[in-house]
Design a protein around this motif. Structure first.
Motif, PDB file in Angstrom:
ATOM      1  N   MET A  25     -37.892  19.932  75.076  1.00  0.00           N
ATOM      2  CA  MET A  25     -39.223  19.852  74.487  1.00  0.00           C
ATOM      3  C   MET A  25     -39.691  18.404  74.488  1.00  0.00           C
ATOM      4  SD  MET A  25     -40.328  21.142  70.744  1.00  0.00           S
ATOM      5  CE  MET A  25     -41.183  19.988  69.717  1.00  0.00           C
ATOM      6  N   PRO A  26     -40.871  18.136  75.038  1.00  0.00           N
ATOM      7  CA  PRO A  26     -41.326  16.744  75.118  1.00  0.00           C
ATOM      8  C   PRO A  26     -41.616  16.173  73.751  1.00  0.00           C
ATOM      9  CG  PRO A  26     -43.061  18.255  75.745  1.00  0.00           C
ATOM     10  CD  PRO A  26     -41.836  19.080  75.585  1.00  0.00           C
ATOM     11  N   LYS A  27     -41.300  14.904  73.582  1.00  0.00           N
ATOM     12  CA  LYS A  27     -41.606  14.238  72.321  1.00  0.00           C
ATOM     13  C   LYS A  27     -43.077  13.893  72.283  1.00  0.00           C
ATOM     14  CE  LYS A  27     -37.076  12.042  72.463  1.00  0.00           C
ATOM     15  NZ  LYS A  27     -36.370  10.774  72.554  1.00  0.00           N
ATOM     16  N   LYS A  28     -43.676  14.015  71.129  1.00  0.00           N
ATOM     17  CA  LYS A  28     -45.073  13.629  70.985  1.00  0.00           C
ATOM     18  C   LYS A  28     -45.183  12.121  71.030  1.00  0.00           C
ATOM     19  CE  LYS A  28     -46.536  17.679  68.383  1.00  0.00           C
ATOM     20  NZ  LYS A  28     -47.148  18.168  67.156  1.00  0.00           N
ATOM     21  N   ASN A  29     -46.218  11.667  71.714  1.00  0.00           N
ATOM     22  CA  ASN A  29     -46.407  10.228  71.841  1.00  0.00           C
ATOM     23  C   ASN A  29     -46.823   9.624  70.514  1.00  0.00           C
ATOM     24  OD1 ASN A  29     -46.772   7.715  73.117  1.00  0.00           O
ATOM     25  ND2 ASN A  29     -48.982   8.096  73.177  1.00  0.00           N
ATOM     26  N   LYS A  30     -46.104   8.642  70.066  1.00  0.00           N
ATOM     27  CA  LYS A  30     -46.431   7.964  68.809  1.00  0.00           C
ATOM     28  C   LYS A  30     -46.618   6.495  69.084  1.00  0.00           C
ATOM     29  CE  LYS A  30     -43.837  11.163  65.889  1.00  0.00           C
ATOM     30  NZ  LYS A  30     -42.760  11.311  64.918  1.00  0.00           N
ATOM     31  N   LYS A  31     -47.742   5.953  68.634  1.00  0.00           N
ATOM     32  CA  LYS A  31     -48.006   4.542  68.816  1.00  0.00           C
ATOM     33  C   LYS A  31     -46.927   3.723  68.138  1.00  0.00           C
ATOM     34  CE  LYS A  31     -51.939   4.835  71.009  1.00  0.00           C
ATOM     35  NZ  LYS A  31     -52.124   4.303  72.339  1.00  0.00           N
ATOM     36  N   GLY A  32     -46.404   2.786  68.879  1.00  0.00           N
ATOM     37  CA  GLY A  32     -45.410   1.895  68.302  1.00  0.00           C
ATOM     38  C   GLY A  32     -43.992   2.362  68.508  1.00  0.00           C
ATOM     39  N   ASN A  91     -34.107  18.075  86.715  1.00  0.00           N
ATOM     40  CA  ASN A  91     -33.994  17.533  88.071  1.00  0.00           C
ATOM     41  C   ASN A  91     -35.157  16.595  88.387  1.00  0.00           C
ATOM     42  OD1 ASN A  91     -31.565  18.660  88.837  1.00  0.00           O
ATOM     43  ND2 ASN A  91     -32.500  20.493  89.739  1.00  0.00           N
ATOM     44  N   LEU A  92     -36.342  16.966  87.900  1.00  0.00           N
ATOM     45  CA  LEU A  92     -37.511  16.118  88.121  1.00  0.00           C
ATOM     46  C   LEU A  92     -37.319  14.755  87.472  1.00  0.00           C
ATOM     47  CD1 LEU A  92     -40.404  15.553  89.022  1.00  0.00           C
ATOM     48  CD2 LEU A  92     -41.212  16.735  86.970  1.00  0.00           C
ATOM     49  N   CYS A  93     -36.863  14.751  86.223  1.00  0.00           N
ATOM     50  CA  CYS A  93     -36.646  13.485  85.514  1.00  0.00           C
ATOM     51  C   CYS A  93     -35.557  12.649  86.184  1.00  0.00           C
ATOM     52  CB  CYS A  93     -36.294  13.748  84.049  1.00  0.00           C
ATOM     53  SG  CYS A  93     -37.692  14.342  83.072  1.00  0.00           S
ATOM     54  N   GLU A  94     -34.554  13.322  86.719  1.00  0.00           N
ATOM     55  CA  GLU A  94     -33.486  12.597  87.424  1.00  0.00           C
ATOM     56  C   GLU A  94     -34.038  11.898  88.671  1.00  0.00           C
ATOM     57  OE1 GLU A  94     -29.930  10.930  87.911  1.00  0.00           O
ATOM     58  OE2 GLU A  94     -30.513  12.207  86.210  1.00  0.00           O
ATOM     59  N   THR A  95     -34.900  12.594  89.399  1.00  0.00           N
ATOM     60  CA  THR A  95     -35.535  11.995  90.589  1.00  0.00           C
ATOM     61  C   THR A  95     -36.425  10.827  90.191  1.00  0.00           C
ATOM     62  OG1 THR A  95     -35.544  14.149  91.710  1.00  0.00           O
ATOM     63  CG2 THR A  95     -37.023  12.460  92.580  1.00  0.00           C
ATOM     64  N   VAL A 150     -44.546   6.975  84.878  1.00  0.00           N
ATOM     65  CA  VAL A 150     -44.546   8.414  85.150  1.00  0.00           C
ATOM     66  C   VAL A 150     -43.395   9.097  84.417  1.00  0.00           C
ATOM     67  CG1 VAL A 150     -44.268  10.166  86.946  1.00  0.00           C
ATOM     68  CG2 VAL A 150     -45.696   8.161  87.382  1.00  0.00           C
ATOM     69  N   LEU A 151     -42.224   8.478  84.426  1.00  0.00           N
ATOM     70  CA  LEU A 151     -41.062   9.048  83.747  1.00  0.00           C
ATOM     71  C   LEU A 151     -41.324   9.211  82.250  1.00  0.00           C
ATOM     72  CD1 LEU A 151     -38.123   9.993  83.765  1.00  0.00           C
ATOM     73  CD2 LEU A 151     -37.428   7.584  83.558  1.00  0.00           C
ATOM     74  N   ARG A 152     -41.906   8.177  81.632  1.00  0.00           N
ATOM     75  CA  ARG A 152     -42.222   8.287  80.203  1.00  0.00           C
ATOM     76  C   ARG A 152     -43.254   9.382  79.935  1.00  0.00           C
ATOM     77  NH1 ARG A 152     -41.582   2.413  80.084  1.00  0.00           N
ATOM     78  NH2 ARG A 152     -43.742   2.182  80.729  1.00  0.00           N
ATOM     79  N   ALA A 153     -44.184   9.556  80.888  1.00  0.00           N
ATOM     80  CA  ALA A 153     -45.204  10.598  80.720  1.00  0.00           C
ATOM     81  C   ALA A 153     -44.581  11.988  80.746  1.00  0.00           C
ATOM     82  CB  ALA A 153     -46.261  10.470  81.818  1.00  0.00           C
ATOM     83  N   VAL A 154     -43.662  12.234  81.666  1.00  0.00           N
ATOM     84  CA  VAL A 154     -43.043  13.552  81.803  1.00  0.00           C
ATOM     85  C   VAL A 154     -42.040  13.810  80.679  1.00  0.00           C
ATOM     86  CG1 VAL A 154     -41.573  14.988  83.276  1.00  0.00           C
ATOM     87  CG2 VAL A 154     -43.384  13.595  84.304  1.00  0.00           C
ATOM     88  N   GLU A 155     -41.225  12.795  80.352  1.00  0.00           N
ATOM     89  CA  GLU A 155     -40.183  12.975  79.331  1.00  0.00           C
ATOM     90  C   GLU A 155     -40.744  12.988  77.910  1.00  0.00           C
ATOM     91  OE1 GLU A 155     -35.796  11.458  80.615  1.00  0.00           O
ATOM     92  OE2 GLU A 155     -37.194   9.924  79.941  1.00  0.00           O
ATOM     93  N   GLU A 156     -41.634  12.051  77.616  1.00  0.00           N
ATOM     94  CA  GLU A 156     -42.054  11.834  76.232  1.00  0.00           C
ATOM     95  C   GLU A 156     -43.531  12.098  75.959  1.00  0.00           C
ATOM     96  OE1 GLU A 156     -40.939   7.873  75.176  1.00  0.00           O
ATOM     97  OE2 GLU A 156     -39.002   7.999  76.178  1.00  0.00           O
ATOM     98  N   GLY A 157     -44.293  12.421  77.005  1.00  0.00           N
ATOM     99  CA  GLY A 157     -45.729  12.605  76.797  1.00  0.00           C
ATOM    100  C   GLY A 157     -46.452  11.287  76.599  1.00  0.00           C
ATOM    101  N   ASP A 158     -45.859  10.188  77.103  1.00  0.00           N
ATOM    102  CA  ASP A 158     -46.470   8.861  76.948  1.00  0.00           C
ATOM    103  C   ASP A 158     -47.732   8.767  77.800  1.00  0.00           C
ATOM    104  OD1 ASP A 158     -46.768   6.352  75.999  1.00  0.00           O
ATOM    105  OD2 ASP A 158     -45.164   5.440  77.184  1.00  0.00           O
ATOM    106  N   VAL A 159     -48.638   7.896  77.405  1.00  0.00           N
ATOM    107  CA  VAL A 159     -49.910   7.729  78.122  1.00  0.00           C
ATOM    108  C   VAL A 159     -50.109   6.253  78.452  1.00  0.00           C
ATOM    109  CG1 VAL A 159     -51.010   9.717  77.045  1.00  0.00           C
ATOM    110  CG2 VAL A 159     -51.180   7.483  75.936  1.00  0.00           C
TER     111      VAL A 159
END
Length: 431
Positions: free
Chosen positions: A1-8, A293-297, A324-333
């Motif tokens: 489950m992706p982590k919600k992006n939190k400022k800071g 597998n996507l995150c590993e790539t 891109v990795l942070r976006a897929v793993e953690e929902g970062d923007v």
């Protein structure tokens, strides 16, 4: 489950961009034609405008328009070289300055000339014609809806025509997406364009035997441009269309991460980040079928140190795929602030980044001027009406004031923390 992006928390440091990366627009070659000085004259008039020199500004504007008229007339010449020089002058003028009123009186004539150059020209002439059509629509937005009905089919035909030079087809792919983005309100046409664009880039997906196709650099550039245009249109598509495209391509787009071309790899990565962002607007727990597998790539690409790749390509790839990795793993923007004049625009989503990157690609170094003056561009980024020339900017604090303010704030914070720690120690001792 992706982590919600939190400022800071796990977020990138905020960046400020005051200059664009070098582009083809910045590497201009000198012409031997009379319109070659358009940009330099325009630069002089900008400085005069800032100084409030009314008569000089008016004269500079007249000179600018006269030279642009000469360029437009040059599009009808028999000599291919003269037409190319004229196209280059038109492109420079449209990218450098917002001239909606001037174009309204000439849009039909200019469109006819540009379409003739696109249909009858070869190679570089078609590239320049396609770019000028993109710039024309970006200047006029929905005011170009009547001429868009002529522009769109011609760009689509040229893009899908195998007899047209690959570099021209690449520019047509970009132009087709940009013109649809700013000048089209018919969802059926947008769907047709999306299908045409995906018909190009999906030929870089794995073959039936799971092998990666091998293409020439010009072909992979065409595929990257088609994918870029596809994701631009997807950034404003209705949710039902986004989910349909997601189901169709989310399992195949990772194939492009294994391409030998760095541009296509990066474009595929950023498209995946955009798709995950759009999908999580509908379902915040969206992960796709094989996110591990996507995150590993993505991790491998974000730390790639293979010496057979050029140093510049490695650096560019690592920087992009970390995001891109942070976006897929953690929902970062993304978290970028673009400053221009006395204003700024915040790039705080992959949707907005895709749109800003597309505008930079078409406008080149003129993007800042258009952010200030172009109603179409300002509307996309929610900037409101253009600020009138001569409006007094908001008074900024001096560097000395900022330094002392920060020092005072730090001192106050330190005192507050000390008091809190003292109370805690008392409570612990009391227990």
């Amino acid at each position: 489950m992706p982590k919600k992006n939190k400022k800071g928390k796990g977020a990138k440091p905020k960046a400020t961009l005051d200059s664009l990366p070098t582009s083809e627009d910045d590497r201009e070659t000198a012409d031997n034609w009379s319109t070659a000085s358009i940009l330099s004259d325009d630069g002089q008039q900008s400085s005069l405008s800032e100084e409030g020199a009314g008569p000089d500004e008016s004269t500079a504007q007249e000179n600018f328009e006269d030279k642009l008229k000469d360029c437009i007339d040059g599009l009808a010449e028999k000599s291919a070289q003269t037409r190319k020089t004229a196209l280059d002058g038109v492109a420079k003028a449209l990218s450098k300055k917002y001239i909606m009123d001037f174009l309204m009186e000439r849009k039909v004539t200019l469109t006819d000339y540009l379409l003739k150059c696109l249909k009858k020209g070869k190679g570089d002439e078609q590239v320049l014609a396609a770019r000028c059509l993109s710039l024309l629509c970006m200047q006029m937005g929905l005011e170009a809806e009547d001429i868009f009905s002529e522009i769109q089919p011609q760009l689509l035909t040229a893009m899908t025509d195998n007899s047209v030079a690959l570099k021209a087809r690449s520019q047509c792919a970009i132009g087709l997406a940009v013109c649809n983005f700013v000048s089209c309100t018919d969802i059926d046409i947008v769907v047709k364009v999306l299908d045409a664009l995906e018909g190009i880039f999906k030929t870089s997906y794995r073959k039936g035997d799971k092998s990666i196709p091998s293409h020439t650099p010009d072909t992979t550039h065409l595929h990257a441009c088609a994918l870029s245009g596809w994701s631009l249109l997807l950034s404003i598509a209705p949710s039902f269309l986004v989910m349909k495209c997601l189901e169709k391509h989310i399992d195949h787009l990772p194939d492009l991460l294994h391409s030998s071309d760095v541009e296509l790899r990066i474009e595929a990565g950023e498209t995946l980040a955009l798709l995950y962002e759009l999908a999580r607007e509908e379902d915040e727990d969206f992960e796709g079928k094989d996110i591990d597998n996507l995150c590993e790539t993505l991790k491998k690409l974000a730390t790639d140190s293979n010496k057979y790749r050029a140093k510049k390509d490695r650096r560019q790839q690592r920087s992009s795929f970390r995001d891109v990795l942070r976006a897929v793993e953690e929902g970062d923007v993304p978290d970028l602030t673009i400053k221009f004049g006395t204003e700024s625009v915040l790039i705080d989503s992959w949707t907005r980044k895709k749109q800003y990157d597309a505008f930079c690609l078409v406008l080149g170094s003129g993007v800042y001027q258009h952010l200030q003056d172009n109603i179409v561009v300002r509307e996309v980024f929610g900037l409101g009406a253009p600020i009138p020339v001569g409006t007094k900017p908001v008074q900024k604090i001096t560097k000395w004031e900022r330094t002392h303010y920060n020092a005072a704030a730090f001192k106050a914070l330190t005192k507050a923390r000390s008091k809190h720690r003292d109370k805690r120690s008392v409570m612990v001792n009391g227990d």
